[in-house]
Enzyme design. Structure first.
Site, PDB file in Angstrom:
ATOM      1  N   TYR A   1      -1.717  -0.963  10.991  1.00 25.78           N
ATOM      2  CA  TYR A   1      -2.002  -1.516   9.643  1.00 25.78           C
ATOM      3  C   TYR A   1      -0.839  -1.187   8.708  1.00 25.78           C
ATOM      4  O   TYR A   1      -0.302  -2.061   8.033  1.00 25.78           O
ATOM      5  CB  TYR A   1      -3.309  -0.942   9.078  1.00 25.78           C
ATOM      6  CG  TYR A   1      -3.374  -1.054   7.582  1.00 25.78           C
ATOM      7  CD1 TYR A   1      -3.127   0.059   6.775  1.00 25.78           C
ATOM      8  CD2 TYR A   1      -3.612  -2.280   6.975  1.00 25.78           C
ATOM      9  CE1 TYR A   1      -3.123  -0.051   5.407  1.00 25.78           C
ATOM     10  CE2 TYR A   1      -3.618  -2.394   5.598  1.00 25.78           C
ATOM     11  CZ  TYR A   1      -3.361  -1.275   4.821  1.00 25.78           C
ATOM     12  OH  TYR A   1      -3.357  -1.392   3.447  1.00 25.78           O
TER      13      TYR A   1
ATOM     14  N   LYS B   1       2.286  -3.614   6.623  1.00 23.49           N
ATOM     15  CA  LYS B   1       2.706  -3.583   5.218  1.00 23.49           C
ATOM     16  C   LYS B   1       4.213  -3.329   5.116  1.00 23.49           C
ATOM     17  O   LYS B   1       4.924  -3.978   4.352  1.00 23.49           O
ATOM     18  CB  LYS B   1       1.934  -2.501   4.450  1.00 23.49           C
ATOM     19  CG  LYS B   1       0.437  -2.749   4.317  1.00 23.49           C
ATOM     20  CD  LYS B   1       0.124  -4.045   3.595  1.00 23.49           C
ATOM     21  CE  LYS B   1      -1.361  -4.215   3.357  1.00 23.49           C
ATOM     22  NZ  LYS B   1      -1.702  -5.502   2.718  1.00 23.49           N
TER      23      LYS B   1
ATOM     24  N   SER C   1       0.833  -1.207   0.000  1.00 22.32           N
ATOM     25  CA  SER C   1       0.000   0.000   0.000  1.00 22.32           C
ATOM     26  C   SER C   1       0.862   1.248   0.000  1.00 22.32           C
ATOM     27  O   SER C   1       1.964   1.250   0.546  1.00 22.32           O
ATOM     28  CB  SER C   1      -0.897  -0.008   1.253  1.00 22.32           C
ATOM     29  OG  SER C   1      -1.499   1.253   1.439  1.00 22.32           O
TER      30      SER C   1
HETATM   31  C1  WQD Z   1      -9.330   9.664   1.124  1.00 19.82           C
HETATM   32  C2  WQD Z   1      -9.500  11.173   1.351  1.00 19.82           C
HETATM   33  C3  WQD Z   1      -9.697  11.766   3.672  1.00 19.82           C
HETATM   34  C4  WQD Z   1     -13.534   9.717   4.260  1.00 19.82           C
HETATM   35  C5  WQD Z   1      -6.739   4.621   3.152  1.00 19.82           C
HETATM   36  C6  WQD Z   1      -5.618   3.797   3.721  1.00 19.82           C
HETATM   37  C7  WQD Z   1      -4.823   3.186   2.609  1.00 19.82           C
HETATM   38  C8  WQD Z   1      -5.739   2.418   1.703  1.00 19.82           C
HETATM   39  C9  WQD Z   1      -6.827   3.333   1.157  1.00 19.82           C
HETATM   40  C10 WQD Z   1      -5.755   0.111   2.396  1.00 19.82           C
HETATM   41  C11 WQD Z   1      -8.691  11.691   2.526  1.00 19.82           C
HETATM   42  C12 WQD Z   1     -10.990  12.077   2.918  1.00 19.82           C
HETATM   43  C13 WQD Z   1     -12.370  10.205   3.702  1.00 19.82           C
HETATM   44  C14 WQD Z   1     -14.544  10.611   4.682  1.00 19.82           C
HETATM   45  C15 WQD Z   1     -13.181  12.445   3.966  1.00 19.82           C
HETATM   46  N1  WQD Z   1      -6.327   1.336   2.382  1.00 19.82           N
HETATM   47  N2  WQD Z   1     -12.198  11.551   3.558  1.00 19.82           N
HETATM   48  N3  WQD Z   1     -14.325  11.953   4.521  1.00 19.82           N
HETATM   49  O1  WQD Z   1      -7.006   7.565   3.951  1.00 19.82           O
HETATM   50  O2  WQD Z   1      -6.199   8.043   1.579  1.00 19.82           O
HETATM   51  O3  WQD Z   1      -6.205   5.700   2.428  1.00 19.82           O
HETATM   52  O4  WQD Z   1      -7.531   3.846   2.302  1.00 19.82           O
HETATM   53  O5  WQD Z   1      -4.788  -0.222   1.770  1.00 19.82           O
HETATM   54  O6  WQD Z   1      -3.850   2.335   3.158  1.00 19.82           O
HETATM   55  O7  WQD Z   1      -4.759   4.656   4.448  1.00 19.82           O
HETATM   56  O8  WQD Z   1      -8.361   6.818   1.940  1.00 19.82           O
HETATM   57  O9  WQD Z   1     -10.730   7.021   1.337  1.00 19.82           O
HETATM   58  O10 WQD Z   1     -10.097   7.030   3.802  1.00 19.82           O
HETATM   59  O11 WQD Z   1      -9.565   9.018   2.379  1.00 19.82           O
HETATM   60  O12 WQD Z   1     -13.008  13.678   3.832  1.00 19.82           O
HETATM   61  O13 WQD Z   1     -15.636  10.225   5.223  1.00 19.82           O
HETATM   62  O14 WQD Z   1     -10.867  11.440   1.668  1.00 19.82           O
HETATM   63  O15 WQD Z   1      -9.379  12.795   4.606  1.00 19.82           O
HETATM   64  O16 WQD Z   1      -8.244  13.000   2.210  1.00 19.82           O
HETATM   65  P1  WQD Z   1      -6.901   7.147   2.535  1.00 19.82           P
HETATM   66  P2  WQD Z   1      -9.768   7.415   2.398  1.00 19.82           P
END
Ligand code: WQD
Length: 335
Positions: free
Chosen positions: A148, A152, A124
């Site tokens: 998590y 990785k 990841s």
């Molecule tokens: C994306 C953007 C949030 C939810 C994570 C893991 C990564 C991978 C993918 C496993 C960010 C914003 C999110 C919400 C928001 N998982 N957001 N409101 O955090 O980039 O990555 O998932 O492998 O390892 O870290 O993905 O979709 O949670 O967030 O504003 O309700 O959307 O702040 O900027 P992230 P995400």
């Protein structure tokens, strides 16, 4: 080639199985169904028109894993199985370390026992941690900010050490950015349990009226519109990257790391606008405080995958939102 896909009924795993079958590979799925449903297997079979051998086995169950290798002549493994919720990993770290690390050690022990030394591993972009600046390049130092992410980082090291000790191993470490979207049929897609942690499934559920409002985690980042920027990649592009990585490791040994991203960053508000355009629905949102552990921007330098694998992500944000909307509108209550 006969490929064992662990976690093969999950979001990325199911899409990869569909692509493997399209390329005429024989596929066996191993999954404990802790974060996916057996219906995903039925949907895979519906899309491919083929029956797929399935073992409901947990990777910590050494006897169960051994039975799979005893009953099938496996050429390579694509290893998706693992717990992956960042926030949850902070609250139950021992479960994450035991499941993800010990489970992978068990899998590798059985693989070695049966002379299967080719593995594509689901890593990841989270391993780039907080101290690197995007666009991320594979030789940057890795770190993590949660258990998590540390699983990785550690598993990349473990698989590298495995090759150092036994050079017959061939390892592809694939660093995913943010996979979204769904197969064009709308039969498989992202189907998280409970309230989604990730942006797109949450936006999707607001659009179909299952959730009232999206909380945008901060608009004071150093980004064009102040909201978080990520490298969203269509899950089918990501699946095709696995096929390329599998072909790459056949006929060679060694360890290679590949970023699987588009190389483009998209903000939260840009995603909201694209999803509204794709769905024709309003996505209500409110700006709230930043989420702990989030970074402002994360996107890939994907040139190594292009150079060595001949792989480039082809689909754009509109494709991702269109296909994601198609899936959730056909499966409003999941699979
Ligand atoms: C994306 C953007 C949030 C939810 C994570 C893991 C990564 C991978 C993918 C496993 C960010 C914003 C999110 C919400 C928001 N998982 N957001 N409101 O955090 O980039 O990555 O998932 O492998 O390892 O870290 O993905 O979709 O949670 O967030 O504003 O309700 O959307 O702040 O900027 P992230 P995400």
């Amino acid at each position: 080639m006969t490929v064992l896909v662990t976690g093969g009924t999950g979001f990325i795993g199911s899409h990869t199985v569909v692509e493997l079958l399209k390329e005429k590979h024989n596929v066996i799925i191993m999954d404990n169904l802790c974060n996916s449903k057996l219906e995903a297997l039925h949907r895979i079979e519906q899309i491919s028109g083929q029956k797929v051998p399935f073992y409901q086995v947990d990777m910590l169950d050494k006897e169960g894993v051994t039975r799979i290798f005893e009953e099938n002549k496996i050429d390579a493994v694509i290893h998706f199985a693992g717990l992956k919720a960042v926030g949850e990993s902070v609250t139950i770290p021992l479960k994450y370390y035991h499941n993800n690390i010990t489970g992978t050690l068990t899998l590798c022990e059985v693989m070695a026992q049966y002379g299967v030394k080719k593995i594509v591993f689901s890593s990841s972009a989270t391993v780039y941690g907080m101290n690197n600046q995007p666009p991320y390049v594979e030789d940057m130092p890795t770190s993590a900010t949660n258990p998590y992410g540390y699983t990785k980082v550690m598993l990349e090291q473990i698989l590298t050490d495995l090759h150092t000790a036994d050079p017959e191993w061939s390892v592809s470490l694939l660093r995913y950015f943010n996979p979204i979207g769904a197969h064009e049929s709308g039969l498989i897609g992202e189907d998280p349990n409970g309230i989604p942690n990730n942006l797109l499934p949450y936006v999707s559920q607001v659009a179909i009226g299952k959730l009232p409002c999206l909380s945008v985690y901060g608009n004071d980042y150093d980004t064009p519109d102040g909201t978080g920027v990520r490298d969203y990649i269509h899950v089918v592009d990501l699946a095709k990257g696995h096929i390329k990585a599998l072909n790459y490791l056949m006929g060679r040994t060694g360890v290679e790391i590949f970023n699987l991203g588009t190389g483009k960053g998209t903000s939260v508000l840009e995603i909201v606008a694209a999803f509204e355009k794709a769905s024709g629905k309003k996505v209500n949102y409110k700006i709230v405080g930043r989420r702990a552990g989030d970074i402002a921007s994360c996107y890939a330098d994907a040139s190594r995958a292009k150079k060595l694998l001949g792989w480039v992500a082809e689909k754009n944000i509109d494709d991702m939102c269109r296909d994601g909307w198609n899936f959730i509108s056909k499966n409003p209550n999941g699979l």
